[in-house]
Design a protein around this motif. Structure first.
Motif, PDB file in Angstrom:
ATOM      1  N   VAL A 391       0.850  -1.186   0.000  1.00  0.00           N
ATOM      2  CA  VAL A 391       0.000   0.000   0.000  1.00  0.00           C
ATOM      3  C   VAL A 391       0.888   1.240   0.000  1.00  0.00           C
ATOM      4  N   GLN A 392       0.630   2.159  -0.898  1.00  0.00           N
ATOM      5  CA  GLN A 392       1.394   3.401  -1.033  1.00  0.00           C
ATOM      6  C   GLN A 392       0.533   4.544  -0.519  1.00  0.00           C
ATOM      7  N   GLU A 393       0.871   5.075   0.645  1.00  0.00           N
ATOM      8  CA  GLU A 393      -0.008   6.030   1.300  1.00  0.00           C
ATOM      9  C   GLU A 393       0.530   7.468   1.259  1.00  0.00           C
ATOM     10  N   ASP A 394       0.966   7.923   0.096  1.00  0.00           N
ATOM     11  CA  ASP A 394       1.466   9.289  -0.042  1.00  0.00           C
ATOM     12  C   ASP A 394       0.404  10.298   0.355  1.00  0.00           C
ATOM     13  N   GLY A 395       0.794  11.280   1.138  1.00  0.00           N
ATOM     14  CA  GLY A 395      -0.102  12.395   1.431  1.00  0.00           C
ATOM     15  C   GLY A 395      -1.253  12.045   2.329  1.00  0.00           C
ATOM     16  N   ALA A 396      -1.266  10.858   2.946  1.00  0.00           N
ATOM     17  CA  ALA A 396      -2.373  10.449   3.819  1.00  0.00           C
ATOM     18  C   ALA A 396      -1.826  10.098   5.187  1.00  0.00           C
ATOM     19  N   VAL A 397      -2.684  10.073   6.156  1.00  0.00           N
ATOM     20  CA  VAL A 397      -2.291   9.647   7.492  1.00  0.00           C
ATOM     21  C   VAL A 397      -1.999   8.155   7.452  1.00  0.00           C
ATOM     22  N   ARG A 398      -0.788   7.774   7.860  1.00  0.00           N
ATOM     23  CA  ARG A 398      -0.417   6.361   7.824  1.00  0.00           C
ATOM     24  C   ARG A 398      -1.339   5.564   8.734  1.00  0.00           C
ATOM     25  N   GLY A 399      -1.904   4.473   8.202  1.00  0.00           N
ATOM     26  CA  GLY A 399      -2.933   3.754   8.946  1.00  0.00           C
ATOM     27  C   GLY A 399      -2.497   2.443   9.543  1.00  0.00           C
ATOM     28  N   ALA A 400      -1.175   2.234   9.735  1.00  0.00           N
ATOM     29  CA  ALA A 400      -0.704   0.933  10.208  1.00  0.00           C
ATOM     30  C   ALA A 400      -1.282   0.554  11.564  1.00  0.00           C
ATOM     31  N   LYS A 407     -13.171   2.317   9.712  1.00  0.00           N
ATOM     32  CA  LYS A 407     -13.313   3.202   8.571  1.00  0.00           C
ATOM     33  C   LYS A 407     -12.325   4.363   8.663  1.00  0.00           C
ATOM     34  N   SER A 408     -11.891   4.841   7.515  1.00  0.00           N
ATOM     35  CA  SER A 408     -10.953   5.956   7.468  1.00  0.00           C
ATOM     36  C   SER A 408     -11.589   7.212   8.054  1.00  0.00           C
ATOM     37  N   SER A 409     -10.787   7.982   8.764  1.00  0.00           N
ATOM     38  CA  SER A 409     -11.256   9.254   9.311  1.00  0.00           C
ATOM     39  C   SER A 409     -10.441  10.413   8.753  1.00  0.00           C
ATOM     40  N   ALA A 410      -9.862  10.206   7.581  1.00  0.00           N
ATOM     41  CA  ALA A 410      -8.948  11.199   7.017  1.00  0.00           C
ATOM     42  C   ALA A 410      -9.673  12.351   6.322  1.00  0.00           C
ATOM     43  N   GLY A 411     -11.001  12.256   6.118  1.00  0.00           N
ATOM     44  CA  GLY A 411     -11.728  13.331   5.443  1.00  0.00           C
ATOM     45  C   GLY A 411     -11.704  13.236   3.933  1.00  0.00           C
ATOM     46  N   ARG A 412     -10.955  12.297   3.414  1.00  0.00           N
ATOM     47  CA  ARG A 412     -10.922  11.998   1.972  1.00  0.00           C
ATOM     48  C   ARG A 412     -10.541  10.530   1.846  1.00  0.00           C
ATOM     49  N   VAL A 413     -10.621  10.005   0.649  1.00  0.00           N
ATOM     50  CA  VAL A 413     -10.282   8.598   0.489  1.00  0.00           C
ATOM     51  C   VAL A 413      -8.844   8.351   0.910  1.00  0.00           C
ATOM     52  N   GLN A 414      -8.599   7.167   1.408  1.00  0.00           N
ATOM     53  CA  GLN A 414      -7.283   6.826   1.942  1.00  0.00           C
ATOM     54  C   GLN A 414      -6.869   5.462   1.430  1.00  0.00           C
ATOM     55  N   ALA A 415      -5.601   5.336   1.098  1.00  0.00           N
ATOM     56  CA  ALA A 415      -5.078   4.052   0.660  1.00  0.00           C
ATOM     57  C   ALA A 415      -5.302   3.003   1.728  1.00  0.00           C
ATOM     58  N   SER A 513      -4.834  14.893  -8.145  1.00  0.00           N
ATOM     59  CA  SER A 513      -4.844  13.769  -7.218  1.00  0.00           C
ATOM     60  C   SER A 513      -5.082  12.495  -8.017  1.00  0.00           C
ATOM     61  N   VAL A 514      -4.284  11.497  -7.769  1.00  0.00           N
ATOM     62  CA  VAL A 514      -4.411  10.220  -8.469  1.00  0.00           C
ATOM     63  C   VAL A 514      -4.751   9.131  -7.450  1.00  0.00           C
ATOM     64  N   VAL A 515      -5.829   8.416  -7.716  1.00  0.00           N
ATOM     65  CA  VAL A 515      -6.270   7.329  -6.845  1.00  0.00           C
ATOM     66  C   VAL A 515      -6.162   6.029  -7.627  1.00  0.00           C
ATOM     67  N   ILE A 516      -5.366   5.097  -7.112  1.00  0.00           N
ATOM     68  CA  ILE A 516      -5.190   3.801  -7.772  1.00  0.00           C
ATOM     69  C   ILE A 516      -6.058   2.769  -7.053  1.00  0.00           C
ATOM     70  N   ILE A 523      -8.218   0.685  -2.365  1.00  0.00           N
ATOM     71  CA  ILE A 523      -7.342   1.752  -2.840  1.00  0.00           C
ATOM     72  C   ILE A 523      -5.900   1.389  -2.512  1.00  0.00           C
ATOM     73  N   GLY A 524      -5.086   1.275  -3.551  1.00  0.00           N
ATOM     74  CA  GLY A 524      -3.684   0.926  -3.363  1.00  0.00           C
ATOM     75  C   GLY A 524      -2.798   2.123  -3.141  1.00  0.00           C
ATOM     76  N   ALA A 525      -3.212   3.279  -3.654  1.00  0.00           N
ATOM     77  CA  ALA A 525      -2.402   4.487  -3.503  1.00  0.00           C
ATOM     78  C   ALA A 525      -3.254   5.712  -3.731  1.00  0.00           C
ATOM     79  N   VAL A 526      -2.916   6.781  -3.027  1.00  0.00           N
ATOM     80  CA  VAL A 526      -3.446   8.122  -3.286  1.00  0.00           C
ATOM     81  C   VAL A 526      -2.232   9.018  -3.387  1.00  0.00           C
ATOM     82  N   SER A 527      -2.039   9.623  -4.544  1.00  0.00           N
ATOM     83  CA  SER A 527      -0.806  10.384  -4.759  1.00  0.00           C
ATOM     84  C   SER A 527      -1.080  11.685  -5.497  1.00  0.00           C
ATOM     85  N   PRO A 528      -0.356  12.752  -5.152  1.00  0.00           N
ATOM     86  CA  PRO A 528      -0.482  14.012  -5.882  1.00  0.00           C
ATOM     87  C   PRO A 528       0.512  14.131  -7.031  1.00  0.00           C
TER      88      PRO A 528
END
Length: 542
Positions: A391-400, A407-415, A513-516, A523-528
């Motif tokens: 999982v490539q979590e660029d620009g997101a709160v790391r969720g390990a 559920k994600s609480s990042a306010g936008r989609v999260q890897a 913003s690119v969402v894979i 979602i495998g990645a969210v990247s700018p």
């Protein structure tokens, strides 16, 4: 006898879904089952919202929905009374939203469920091979040789040794594959005796579940459908009365009358019966070399919460796309290690969840009706792969540190989390009509879907230029009101006419913003940046 790439041993829902995914990816399969006839009976019948979403992406949802119906109400009775003391919802009815179009569970008897899956396999030229049992197997560096015994309708048997590239055991809790791999299957066996089976019942409403509870005994009639007289009868005895004895149909009926005093209820034939003590167990790995296990072969559980069948299906949806990429020479074999890495974390929490629900549901005094209510985590919409090595979590709160059901609480989609749906998308291309589509219809089990939000012509070209060609569907999402392309001809260009994609994904029009989205809808990645996209695929592909 077979030139198939993958042998699937066991033709329950997990095996059937895996076969379907592999075939859609162009990978040949042979699916066998030791039974001489397809299994009958309702068994695991609850399909959770997340599994419905994955079936939507797989392209089989309409027929699954047609084969069943929504979750009904639970009627609870006092002994001797013909009218219930009350009816209680088993789950909250949730209105669909643009990002979650299937928020409510669905009841489909397992035999009907499997028939739907088999029909889709037949359309792809594949049929389940009945009367074929895996006896043993031997692994080699580049293959697996399976010894299979084939039994015909006259009882004649023929053994064969056949070579496959891979073997997947979806052969149930008594899995031959797991046992031969000598995998640990740690856990516990509960003390209570459970007897269940499908039986024709006259005198009760087929639109309701019916429950009688007189500790230490519990009895439930679960309908197979509002137009059917067949119910699953579930009898649980927490005393030592039955110990490890096997209850017959007649003994179950005697227990029913003793607990309910309802002589107005009569019984017809029983199509199947089972007696067991609940097991809560799981393996510590799901892959050994070229052999995998999935579903009940890897984990067994209490039926409380309806997570087992759904977890089994989600096992193979995780495995299927990875195995297909490796088989086609597009990904390194090390990608297959992430199957265990991602799924064991989820299964561990599933077992904790269902065990807790088992304690509350089947070991209480029956006075608290809320213990039967199912919602929240059991819908599985928060199941995630936070902390996964791919999982490539660029620009997101790391969720390990997040739990596997959260559920994600990042306010936008999260890897690492599910990719939401978004309806109201319209193709932008000369000559195309205005028929709207939605993201769940765009996603596919045979490709990664790369969603490009915002940005400009330069950034679009850079992103698209770095995408691998064979394994990706690129989608350029234009904001509401923008209907002209910028030369990104290699992508599917969609106008977010209803605004649900940008809003549901938390994206800005003025920022790239690119969402894979992986083939399993995660979602495998969210990247700018284009570099972030490239880093993700370096984790996946050769």
């Amino acid at each position: 006898m077979s030139n198939s790439s993958v042998l699937i041993a066991g033709a329950g829902p997990a095996g059937l879904v895996l076969a379907l995914i592999l075939l859609k990816n162009g990978v040949s399969v042979r699916i066998i089952d030791k039974e001489m006839n397809h299994r009958i009976g309702s068994r695991g019948s609850g399909i959770q919202p997340r599994t419905l979403e994955l079936y939507h992406i797989l392209g089989i949802l309409p027929n699954i929905l047609e084969a069943g119906e929504g979750v009904g109400l639970l009627a609870k009775y006092v002994r001797g009374e013909t009218k219930p003391m009350g009816t209680f919802p088993l789950s909250e009815h949730i209105e669909p939203t643009p990002d979650t179009p299937h928020p409510n569970g669905h009841i489909v008897t397992q035999d009907a469920h499997e028939e739907v899956l088999r029909a889709y396999l037949r359309d792809l030229g594949c049929a389940v091979e009945l009367g074929s049992q895996l006896l043993s197997f031997e692994q080699f560096p580049d293959s697996v040789v399976a010894r299979i015994v084939k039994t015909d309708t006259d009882g004649n048997q023929v053994e064969e040794d056949t070579r496959f590239d891979w073997l997947v055991g979806t052969d149930g809790a008594r899995s031959i594959v797991r046992k031969q791999l000598d995998l640990s299957f740690l856990g516990e066996t509960q003390s209570e005796h459970v007897a269940l089976g499908d039986i024709v019942v006259e005198g009760v409403d087929p639109k309701l579940w019916h429950m009688w509870n007189e500790p230490p005994k519990l009895l439930v009639l679960r309908p197979s459908g509002s137009n059917s007289k067949v119910f699953m009868l579930v009898f649980i005895d927490r005393s030592k009365a039955w110990a490890d004895k096997t209850l017959t149909r007649e003994e179950l009926i005697e227990e029913f009358y003793a607990m309910t005093d309802r002589r107005d209820v009569t019984f017809g034939p029983a199509t199947w019966l089972s007696n067991y003590r609940p097991n809560m167990r799981m393996v510590d790995q799901m892959r050994v070399g070229r052999v995998f296990i999935a579903g009940d072969a890897a984990h067994c559980h209490s039926p409380a919460g309806g997570q087992g069948l759904n977890s089994s299906v989600q096992d193979v949806i995780n495995l299927g796309w990875k195995l297909a990429l490796v088989q086609k020479g597009l990904a390194p074999e090390t990608l297959l290690d992430t199957y265990s890495e991602e799924r064991l974390r989820v299964i561990a929490q599933m077992l904790q969840l269902t065990t807790d629900l088992h304690e509350k549901t089947f070991r209480g005094d029956g006075k608290n009706h809320d213990v039967w209510f199912r919602g929240g985590d059991v819908q599985m919409l928060g199941v995630n792969y936070c902390g996964s090595s791919i999982v490539q979590e660029d620009g997101a709160v790391r969720g390990a540190g997040a739990t596997a059901y959260s559920k994600s609480s990042a306010g936008r989609v999260q890897a690492a989390y599910r990719a939401p749906d978004a309806p109201g998308l319209v193709r932008v291309r000369a000559g195309s009509d205005d028929t709207p589509t939605r993201l769940f219809d765009v996603f596919s089990v045979d490709v990664h879907t790369v969603l490009v939000f915002g940005g400009n012509e330069i950034t679009h070209v850079e992103v698209l230029g770095r995408l691998p060609k064979e394994t990706v569907r690129a989608v350029l999402l234009l904001p509401q009101g923008q209907t002209t392309t910028d030369g990104a001809s290699s992508a599917l260009v969609l106008e977010d006419r209803a605004g649900h994609a940008y809003a549901g994904y938390g994206m800005r029009v003025d920022e790239l913003s690119v969402v894979i989205v992986r083939p399993d809808g995660v979602i495998g990645a969210v990247s700018p940046t284009a570099e972030g996209v490239e880093r993700y695929f370096q984790k996946i592909l050769i």
